[in-house]
Design a protein around this motif. Sequence first.
Motif, PDB file in Angstrom:
ATOM      1  N   VAL A  42      16.479  42.266  42.523  1.00 34.71           N
ATOM      2  CA  VAL A  42      16.447  41.813  43.915  1.00 34.71           C
ATOM      3  C   VAL A  42      17.278  42.768  44.759  1.00 34.71           C
ATOM      4  O   VAL A  42      18.417  43.092  44.405  1.00 34.71           O
ATOM      5  CB  VAL A  42      17.019  40.383  44.051  1.00 34.71           C
ATOM      6  CG1 VAL A  42      17.047  39.968  45.518  1.00 34.71           C
ATOM      7  CG2 VAL A  42      16.199  39.395  43.235  1.00 34.71           C
ATOM      8  N   LYS A  43      16.699  43.228  45.868  1.00 36.21           N
ATOM      9  CA  LYS A  43      17.404  44.114  46.796  1.00 36.21           C
ATOM     10  C   LYS A  43      17.361  43.493  48.189  1.00 36.21           C
ATOM     11  O   LYS A  43      16.279  43.175  48.688  1.00 36.21           O
ATOM     12  CB  LYS A  43      16.748  45.501  46.816  1.00 36.21           C
ATOM     13  CG  LYS A  43      17.466  46.523  47.678  1.00 36.21           C
ATOM     14  CD  LYS A  43      16.779  47.875  47.580  1.00 36.21           C
ATOM     15  CE  LYS A  43      17.471  48.933  48.416  1.00 36.21           C
ATOM     16  NZ  LYS A  43      16.785  50.238  48.333  1.00 36.21           N
ATOM     17  N   LEU A  44      18.543  43.301  48.789  1.00 37.30           N
ATOM     18  CA  LEU A  44      18.637  42.678  50.106  1.00 37.30           C
ATOM     19  C   LEU A  44      19.251  43.644  51.101  1.00 37.30           C
ATOM     20  O   LEU A  44      20.261  44.296  50.802  1.00 37.30           O
ATOM     21  CB  LEU A  44      19.508  41.412  50.033  1.00 37.30           C
ATOM     22  CG  LEU A  44      19.121  40.376  48.966  1.00 37.30           C
ATOM     23  CD1 LEU A  44      20.087  39.202  49.008  1.00 37.30           C
ATOM     24  CD2 LEU A  44      17.684  39.914  49.147  1.00 37.30           C
ATOM     25  N   GLN A  45      18.649  43.742  52.287  1.00 37.93           N
ATOM     26  CA  GLN A  45      19.122  44.623  53.350  1.00 37.93           C
ATOM     27  C   GLN A  45      19.680  43.747  54.480  1.00 37.93           C
ATOM     28  O   GLN A  45      18.933  43.103  55.198  1.00 37.93           O
ATOM     29  CB  GLN A  45      17.965  45.490  53.843  1.00 37.93           C
ATOM     30  CG  GLN A  45      18.366  46.577  54.821  1.00 37.93           C
ATOM     31  CD  GLN A  45      17.282  47.619  54.957  1.00 37.93           C
ATOM     32  OE1 GLN A  45      17.224  48.573  54.185  1.00 37.93           O
ATOM     33  NE2 GLN A  45      16.405  47.464  55.930  1.00 37.93           N
ATOM     34  N   GLN A  46      21.006  43.714  54.590  1.00 40.14           N
ATOM     35  CA  GLN A  46      21.683  42.779  55.489  1.00 40.14           C
ATOM     36  C   GLN A  46      22.220  43.486  56.730  1.00 40.14           C
ATOM     37  O   GLN A  46      22.648  44.643  56.653  1.00 40.14           O
ATOM     38  CB  GLN A  46      22.837  42.102  54.743  1.00 40.14           C
ATOM     39  CG  GLN A  46      22.344  41.220  53.611  1.00 40.14           C
ATOM     40  CD  GLN A  46      23.156  41.338  52.332  1.00 40.14           C
ATOM     41  OE1 GLN A  46      23.647  40.365  51.829  1.00 40.14           O
ATOM     42  NE2 GLN A  46      23.291  42.544  51.814  1.00 40.14           N
ATOM     43  N   GLY A  47      22.209  42.785  57.848  1.00 39.37           N
ATOM     44  CA  GLY A  47      22.704  43.381  59.088  1.00 39.37           C
ATOM     45  C   GLY A  47      22.993  42.332  60.130  1.00 39.37           C
ATOM     46  O   GLY A  47      22.776  41.139  59.921  1.00 39.37           O
ATOM     47  N   ARG A  48      23.513  42.781  61.277  1.00 40.58           N
ATOM     48  CA  ARG A  48      23.790  41.888  62.402  1.00 40.58           C
ATOM     49  C   ARG A  48      23.802  42.707  63.679  1.00 40.58           C
ATOM     50  O   ARG A  48      24.036  43.924  63.658  1.00 40.58           O
ATOM     51  CB  ARG A  48      25.133  41.186  62.237  1.00 40.58           C
ATOM     52  CG  ARG A  48      26.282  42.148  62.058  1.00 40.58           C
ATOM     53  CD  ARG A  48      27.620  41.448  62.049  1.00 40.58           C
ATOM     54  NE  ARG A  48      28.102  41.232  63.410  1.00 40.58           N
ATOM     55  CZ  ARG A  48      29.387  41.035  63.700  1.00 40.58           C
ATOM     56  NH1 ARG A  48      30.289  41.010  62.756  1.00 40.58           N
ATOM     57  NH2 ARG A  48      29.758  40.847  64.939  1.00 40.58           N
ATOM     58  N   THR A  49      23.551  42.050  64.799  1.00 38.65           N
ATOM     59  CA  THR A  49      23.615  42.701  66.106  1.00 38.65           C
ATOM     60  C   THR A  49      24.154  41.716  67.129  1.00 38.65           C
ATOM     61  O   THR A  49      23.970  40.492  66.985  1.00 38.65           O
ATOM     62  CB  THR A  49      22.222  43.184  66.577  1.00 38.65           C
ATOM     63  OG1 THR A  49      21.334  42.060  66.596  1.00 38.65           O
ATOM     64  CG2 THR A  49      21.665  44.262  65.662  1.00 38.65           C
ATOM     65  N   GLY A  50      24.809  42.242  68.141  1.00 36.27           N
ATOM     66  CA  GLY A  50      25.155  41.454  69.312  1.00 36.27           C
ATOM     67  C   GLY A  50      26.221  40.398  69.159  1.00 36.27           C
ATOM     68  O   GLY A  50      26.289  39.473  69.964  1.00 36.27           O
ATOM     69  N   SER A  51      27.078  40.464  68.159  1.00 30.69           N
ATOM     70  CA  SER A  51      28.134  39.470  67.997  1.00 30.69           C
ATOM     71  C   SER A  51      29.467  40.167  67.758  1.00 30.69           C
ATOM     72  O   SER A  51      29.514  41.330  67.350  1.00 30.69           O
ATOM     73  CB  SER A  51      27.833  38.540  66.815  1.00 30.69           C
ATOM     74  OG  SER A  51      26.665  37.794  67.059  1.00 30.69           O
ATOM     75  N   THR A  52      30.541  39.435  68.008  1.00 28.14           N
ATOM     76  CA  THR A  52      31.878  39.970  67.749  1.00 28.14           C
ATOM     77  C   THR A  52      32.473  39.260  66.536  1.00 28.14           C
ATOM     78  O   THR A  52      31.951  38.254  66.059  1.00 28.14           O
ATOM     79  CB  THR A  52      32.796  39.745  68.960  1.00 28.14           C
ATOM     80  OG1 THR A  52      32.867  38.341  69.243  1.00 28.14           O
ATOM     81  CG2 THR A  52      32.264  40.481  70.180  1.00 28.14           C
ATOM     82  N   GLY A  53      33.586  39.785  66.040  1.00 31.00           N
ATOM     83  CA  GLY A  53      34.211  39.193  64.863  1.00 31.00           C
ATOM     84  C   GLY A  53      33.571  39.690  63.583  1.00 31.00           C
ATOM     85  O   GLY A  53      32.761  40.614  63.575  1.00 31.00           O
TER      86      GLY A  53
END
Length: 204
Positions: free
Chosen positions: A105-116
């Motif tokens: 299993v390969k997961l590509q994780q990310g986030r945008t537009g938030s602080t902390g």
Amino acid sequence: MAKTKSEMFALIGANLPDNTTGLITPEKIREVTTQLADSMLYAAAGVKEVELLRAASTVAQAPSAVDTPLQLTFGAAQKSGTDPVMLNSAGQVTFNTSGSYAVRVKLQQGRTGSTGTSILLSRVLINGVQYGSPAAVKMENPNVIAVTESRVVLNVTPGQTFSVQIMRDSSGNNSGGLVPQAATVTAWGTAPSALLVISRLEAV
């Protein structure tokens, strides 16, 4: 992928023919030697991997809130009850034939537009019960991709299921999930948000 002895002889015959001129290239020699090295590793253990299922999701997947698990999907349903393993559209794998299987299993994780700092956990479930330890990714940057990859070997009986969940931990920010990444060069395609590969371990 590892080859049996007869498959190796077939490859040698195709790539390294006798009494010919100009047909043996460095590329063909590399293919033979690479396959020899790969197959020797499996031969030492007496097994080889035969890929049965490869599935990928190219859509973003994110939990609805902190401490709320989300079962991951891996694209469209594949295979059926007559195959050794099958995948439904909800992301659940069912093993139809007993034996030993390697699951990647390969997961590509990310986030945008938030602080902390966001903390994203992932885990594998067998028959709905957590198998082994979870994996964790901390994302402090609002524009980041982090990849986790895991591989488990399972000895299964017919009817056993396999699934993967992610969760935003409440000790971090309520943001983040799995994200695809499309290449600017169209021919390269899209790096999937989630990839699943299942192989059966067979005697050499």
